[in-house]
Motif scaffolding. Structure first.
Motif, PDB file in Angstrom:
ATOM      1  N   ILE A  65      52.895 -45.689  74.059  1.00  0.00           N
ATOM      2  CA  ILE A  65      53.283 -44.530  73.247  1.00  0.00           C
ATOM      3  C   ILE A  65      53.788 -44.991  71.879  1.00  0.00           C
ATOM      4  N   PHE A  66      54.616 -46.028  71.867  1.00  0.00           N
ATOM      5  CA  PHE A  66      55.201 -46.430  70.587  1.00  0.00           C
ATOM      6  C   PHE A  66      54.228 -47.194  69.700  1.00  0.00           C
ATOM      7  N   ASN A  67      53.269 -47.881  70.281  1.00  0.00           N
ATOM      8  CA  ASN A  67      52.202 -48.455  69.456  1.00  0.00           C
ATOM      9  C   ASN A  67      51.415 -47.337  68.783  1.00  0.00           C
ATOM     10  N   HIS A  68      51.092 -46.329  69.578  1.00  0.00           N
ATOM     11  CA  HIS A  68      50.392 -45.145  69.070  1.00  0.00           C
ATOM     12  C   HIS A  68      51.273 -44.408  68.052  1.00  0.00           C
ATOM     13  N   PHE A  69      52.547 -44.295  68.385  1.00  0.00           N
ATOM     14  CA  PHE A  69      53.508 -43.559  67.571  1.00  0.00           C
ATOM     15  C   PHE A  69      53.653 -44.187  66.180  1.00  0.00           C
ATOM     16  N   ARG A  70      53.761 -45.497  66.144  1.00  0.00           N
ATOM     17  CA  ARG A  70      53.924 -46.169  64.847  1.00  0.00           C
ATOM     18  C   ARG A  70      52.696 -45.945  63.966  1.00  0.00           C
ATOM     19  N   ALA A  71      51.528 -45.909  64.586  1.00  0.00           N
ATOM     20  CA  ALA A  71      50.285 -45.730  63.822  1.00  0.00           C
ATOM     21  C   ALA A  71      50.191 -44.344  63.200  1.00  0.00           C
ATOM     22  N   ILE A  72      50.679 -43.306  63.907  1.00  0.00           N
ATOM     23  CA  ILE A  72      50.513 -41.932  63.408  1.00  0.00           C
ATOM     24  C   ILE A  72      51.697 -41.456  62.565  1.00  0.00           C
ATOM     25  N   THR A  73      52.713 -42.302  62.398  1.00  0.00           N
ATOM     26  CA  THR A  73      53.882 -41.894  61.595  1.00  0.00           C
ATOM     27  C   THR A  73      54.069 -42.820  60.394  1.00  0.00           C
ATOM     28  N   GLN A  74      52.977 -43.364  59.895  1.00  0.00           N
ATOM     29  CA  GLN A  74      53.077 -44.307  58.779  1.00  0.00           C
ATOM     30  C   GLN A  74      53.692 -43.680  57.530  1.00  0.00           C
ATOM     31  N   ASN A  75      53.498 -42.370  57.350  1.00  0.00           N
ATOM     32  CA  ASN A  75      53.994 -41.708  56.139  1.00  0.00           C
ATOM     33  C   ASN A  75      55.300 -40.952  56.368  1.00  0.00           C
ATOM     34  N   GLN A  76      55.922 -41.157  57.501  1.00  0.00           N
ATOM     35  CA  GLN A  76      57.150 -40.423  57.822  1.00  0.00           C
ATOM     36  C   GLN A  76      58.321 -41.372  58.038  1.00  0.00           C
ATOM     37  N   MET A  77      59.518 -40.862  57.709  1.00  0.00           N
ATOM     38  CA  MET A  77      60.744 -41.572  58.076  1.00  0.00           C
ATOM     39  C   MET A  77      61.022 -41.283  59.546  1.00  0.00           C
ATOM     40  N   VAL A  78      61.427 -42.304  60.289  1.00  0.00           N
ATOM     41  CA  VAL A  78      61.682 -42.128  61.721  1.00  0.00           C
ATOM     42  C   VAL A  78      63.050 -42.695  62.075  1.00  0.00           C
ATOM     43  N   ILE A  92      60.442 -36.243  58.378  1.00  0.00           N
ATOM     44  CA  ILE A  92      61.501 -36.956  59.089  1.00  0.00           C
ATOM     45  C   ILE A  92      61.333 -36.677  60.581  1.00  0.00           C
ATOM     46  N   LEU A  93      61.198 -37.713  61.388  1.00  0.00           N
ATOM     47  CA  LEU A  93      61.126 -37.553  62.835  1.00  0.00           C
ATOM     48  C   LEU A  93      62.359 -38.190  63.460  1.00  0.00           C
ATOM     49  N   VAL A  94      63.010 -37.434  64.330  1.00  0.00           N
ATOM     50  CA  VAL A  94      64.213 -37.914  65.006  1.00  0.00           C
ATOM     51  C   VAL A  94      63.941 -37.903  66.502  1.00  0.00           C
ATOM     52  N   HIS A 119      70.934 -46.697  54.887  1.00  0.00           N
ATOM     53  CA  HIS A 119      69.929 -46.209  53.940  1.00  0.00           C
ATOM     54  C   HIS A 119      68.546 -46.350  54.576  1.00  0.00           C
ATOM     55  N   LEU A 120      67.842 -45.226  54.679  1.00  0.00           N
ATOM     56  CA  LEU A 120      66.489 -45.217  55.228  1.00  0.00           C
ATOM     57  C   LEU A 120      65.542 -44.722  54.141  1.00  0.00           C
ATOM     58  N   LYS A 121      64.671 -45.610  53.672  1.00  0.00           N
ATOM     59  CA  LYS A 121      63.742 -45.251  52.599  1.00  0.00           C
ATOM     60  C   LYS A 121      62.540 -44.496  53.170  1.00  0.00           C
ATOM     61  N   PRO A 122      61.812 -43.769  52.303  1.00  0.00           N
ATOM     62  CA  PRO A 122      60.605 -43.071  52.774  1.00  0.00           C
ATOM     63  C   PRO A 122      59.672 -44.030  53.500  1.00  0.00           C
ATOM     64  N   LYS A 123      59.085 -43.540  54.595  1.00  0.00           N
ATOM     65  CA  LYS A 123      58.120 -44.251  55.453  1.00  0.00           C
ATOM     66  C   LYS A 123      58.760 -45.329  56.332  1.00  0.00           C
ATOM     67  N   GLU A 124      60.073 -45.571  56.188  1.00  0.00           N
ATOM     68  CA  GLU A 124      60.728 -46.591  57.006  1.00  0.00           C
ATOM     69  C   GLU A 124      61.066 -46.059  58.394  1.00  0.00           C
ATOM     70  N   LYS A 125      61.164 -47.000  59.346  1.00  0.00           N
ATOM     71  CA  LYS A 125      61.526 -46.665  60.726  1.00  0.00           C
ATOM     72  C   LYS A 125      62.863 -47.336  61.035  1.00  0.00           C
ATOM     73  N   LEU A 126      63.843 -46.500  61.450  1.00  0.00           N
ATOM     74  CA  LEU A 126      65.177 -47.008  61.765  1.00  0.00           C
ATOM     75  C   LEU A 126      65.462 -46.787  63.243  1.00  0.00           C
ATOM     76  N   ALA A 127      65.828 -47.842  63.954  1.00  0.00           N
ATOM     77  CA  ALA A 127      66.230 -47.726  65.361  1.00  0.00           C
ATOM     78  C   ALA A 127      67.749 -47.826  65.440  1.00  0.00           C
ATOM     79  N   ILE A 128      68.349 -46.993  66.277  1.00  0.00           N
ATOM     80  CA  ILE A 128      69.800 -46.999  66.463  1.00  0.00           C
ATOM     81  C   ILE A 128      70.079 -47.342  67.921  1.00  0.00           C
ATOM     82  N   VAL A 129      70.844 -48.389  68.159  1.00  0.00           N
ATOM     83  CA  VAL A 129      71.152 -48.799  69.529  1.00  0.00           C
ATOM     84  C   VAL A 129      72.661 -48.855  69.714  1.00  0.00           C
ATOM     85  N   GLY A 130      73.065 -48.749  70.952  1.00  0.00           N
ATOM     86  CA  GLY A 130      74.482 -48.783  71.289  1.00  0.00           C
ATOM     87  C   GLY A 130      74.695 -48.189  72.659  1.00  0.00           C
ATOM     88  N   GLU A 131      75.865 -48.418  73.225  1.00  0.00           N
ATOM     89  CA  GLU A 131      76.172 -47.898  74.555  1.00  0.00           C
ATOM     90  C   GLU A 131      76.325 -46.380  74.507  1.00  0.00           C
TER      91      GLU A 131
END
Length: 568
Positions: free
Chosen positions: A503-516, A485-487, A344-356
């Motif tokens: 890039i990701f410090n910058h990225f987190r700042a400009i995507t505050q209102n988006q699900m990632v 939604i950004l994928v 479950h990914l709520k609005p404005k949340e950032k979800l990271a997916i890791v795995g081989e």
């Protein structure tokens, strides 16, 4: 119609010329006086006019065919490409589908035109045969029968071999695609570096030659058999003509027909035989064209996936994205790519997916973007099942960069602009997206900034580094200013660790209102996410924040410590 009717008229006028000349000669020898040569000359003039008209009609046919070739080839290719746009990703990942597409495209610009030309040619030949038949019947009805029967053996032979040739053509689609693939490996700039460094050229060329030899051997056998039987059965037509020739000469010697009649009948029989043979060849060719066009029809009738969803807004905009026990197996595979995935990914949340690699991370993204449909379970967006959404509305809400993003041989601006095709030419949006993707600094240094041609395929093209291309692709994802939604699938794999961190410090700042949704192998970036999902063999084995997963001491903690050790 003109080209079909005039040949018989010319043959008849030739008879009138010969008879007029013979009559004038007889009058001259008997009277030794004035001879009226005007009838003979008027017939010559009449024939000249007819020949000029025939030449004009034949030239007109050639012009029409040339114009039709361009128009019809384009029309059929557009039909194929329009059909391709409606098909599912699943079909493009199926080798049998590619065989069908290859068979459809190989003859697409030739066979439809050939069928049309042969249809008109058949009408033209039928008109000529009708007029020839009228002239020949005056000599003997049996001459018409001989004319017809003499052409049949060649027609039967050609039709038989046309069927064999088509079956050979259809069976070899896979080998033909292999040939094209080998040509690309040897001649494309994106392959040539590795081909040269690994010295693969001779091996690939050898395979190409072996494939050609195999295909050529089959073609040669068919061509030789077709040629042999065509020649042998063609002798029947030749024999029939000379039988008719002797018959007509005999009738002339016996005084039953005039010299002009003999000239006309010989011309009519020879041309009639040729015309009837052409008519049968047209029929056989139309049969052959239809065999090949069946490949085109099969492709155009390929089942289009039904997209029944029409919704443009969800039931609960605060629910975000929800996966409930989602499972999926790729067509032709026995092992599931994903099994009972729930998240479950709520609005404005950032979800990271890791795995081989191969764990199912990218597959999850393909399901979210409706490139595939789950075998079981459901995916919700804003409280509404993903299948109920209008697919175009859904995809406009998503900005995506895949790991294997396309490097378009377009200008810089267009490479970014394709992220939102409705604003492809918007220079303001290019600039905003480039700033968000941190590509603006190197774009300003290019010769023509956003108008610089990228790639080496076209004149003046500039090649970028892998990291610069990834920044272009990242900017492309930001073109959709309305996307919530950004994928990002491995968006910085070609960028060094320091630049990635920035890039990701910058990225987190400009995507505050988006699900990632972020897929990455680098734990320095995924730790910035609100939630981390660990996938292994298509199953979720852990999920939580970075700190929670470290305290758990499971798979994530082990991978994180291994990677951290590499930097010590």
């Amino acid at each position: 119609m003109v080209a079909g009717l005039l040949p018989a008229a010319i043959s008849y006028i030739s008879k009138l010329i010969v008879d007029a000349v013979v009559f004038a000669s007889q009058v001259h020898s008997q009277s030794n006086g004035f001879v009226n040569i005007y009838p003979s000359l008027s017939y010559v003039g009449l024939e000249a006019i007819a020949v000029i008209l025939l030449a004009g009609s034949q030239r007109g046919i050639t012009i029409c065919q040339s114009l039709l070739r361009a128009l019809m080839g384009q029309r059929v290719n557009v039909l194929i490409l329009e059909k391709a746009l409606t098909l599912d990703l699943r079909q493009f990942e199926d080798s049998e589908f590619y065989d069908k597409l290859t068979n459809a495209r190989r003859e697409a610009s030739v066979r439809p035109l050939s069928l049309v030309n042969r249809t008109f040619g058949l009408v033209q030949n039928a008109l000529s045969l009708f007029t020839y038949g009228i002239l020949l019947v005056n000599f003997s009805g049996w001459a018409v029968v001989v004319l017809i029967l003499a052409a049949m053996p060649v027609f039967i032979s050609e039709t038989k071999f046309a069927g064999e040739g088509f079956r050979l053509f259809s069976w070899r689609a896979a080998e033909t695609r292999q040939q094209h693939y080998l040509e690309n490996l040897l001649a494309r700039e994106d392959f040539v570096t590795e081909v040269k460094l690994y010295q693969l050229g001779e091996m690939l060329l050898g395979r190409y030659r072996n494939l050609f030899d195999q295909l050529y051997g089959e073609d040669r056998d068919l061509t030789l058999r077709r040629g042999f039987w065509g020649y042998l059965l063609g002798l029947v037509s030749t024999g029939a003509f000379y039988l008719a020739y002797a018959w007509i000469v005999l009738e002339t010697v016996l005084g039953k027909i005039s010299l002009g009649d003999m000239t006309m009948y010989l011309t009519v029989f020879r041309q009639g035989q040729s015309t009837f043979s052409n008519a049968l060849t047209s029929i056989g060719g139309m049969y052959e064209d239809n065999l090949y066009l069946s490949n085109l029809y099969d492709f155009l009738e390929e089942e289009v996936p039904k997209s029944w969803g029409k919704a443009t807004i969800g039931l609960n905009p605060q629910d975000g994205i929800r996966f409930e026990n989602v499972s999926f197996t790729y067509p032709g595979n026995s092992k599931p790519a994903l099994t009972n995935i729930s998240l479950h990914l709520k609005p404005k949340e950032k979800l990271a997916i890791v795995g081989e690699n191969g764990s199912g991370k990218t597959t999850l993204i393909k399901l979210l973007t409706r490139l595939y449909t789950p075998d079981s379970g459901r995916i919700f967006l804003d409280g509404l099942d993903l299948q109920e959404w209008d697919v175009d509305v859904l995809r406009r809400r998503i900005g995506v960069i895949f790991q294997n993003f396309v490097r378009y041989q377009f200008t810089v601006g267009e490479n970014i602009g394709v992220g939102d095709v409705e604003h492809l030419e918007s220079k303001n949006r290019w600039q905003t997206a480039a700033e968000k993707g941190m590509a603006q600094s190197f774009i300003d240094q290019l010769p023509q900034s956003f108008q610089t041609q990228l790639g080496r395929w076209f004149k003046g093209g500039q090649e970028l580094s892998g990291g610069q291309w990834q920044k272009i692709a990242l900017s492309r994802a930001f073109m959709r200013s309305q996307a919530d939604i950004l994928v990002l699938d491995e968006p910085t794999s070609a960028i060094d660790a320091q630049a990635e961190f920035e890039i990701f410090n910058h990225f987190r700042a400009i995507t505050q209102n988006q699900m990632v949704l972020l897929i990455s192998h680098r734990f320095s970036t995924v730790r910035m996410a609100d939630k981390i999902l660990v996938i292994e063999n298509g199953e979720v084995i852990e999920q939580g924040t970075h700190e929670e997963l470290l305290q758990l001491g499971g798979r994530y903690a082990k991978l994180f410590l291994l990677q951290a050790a590499g930097y010590q």
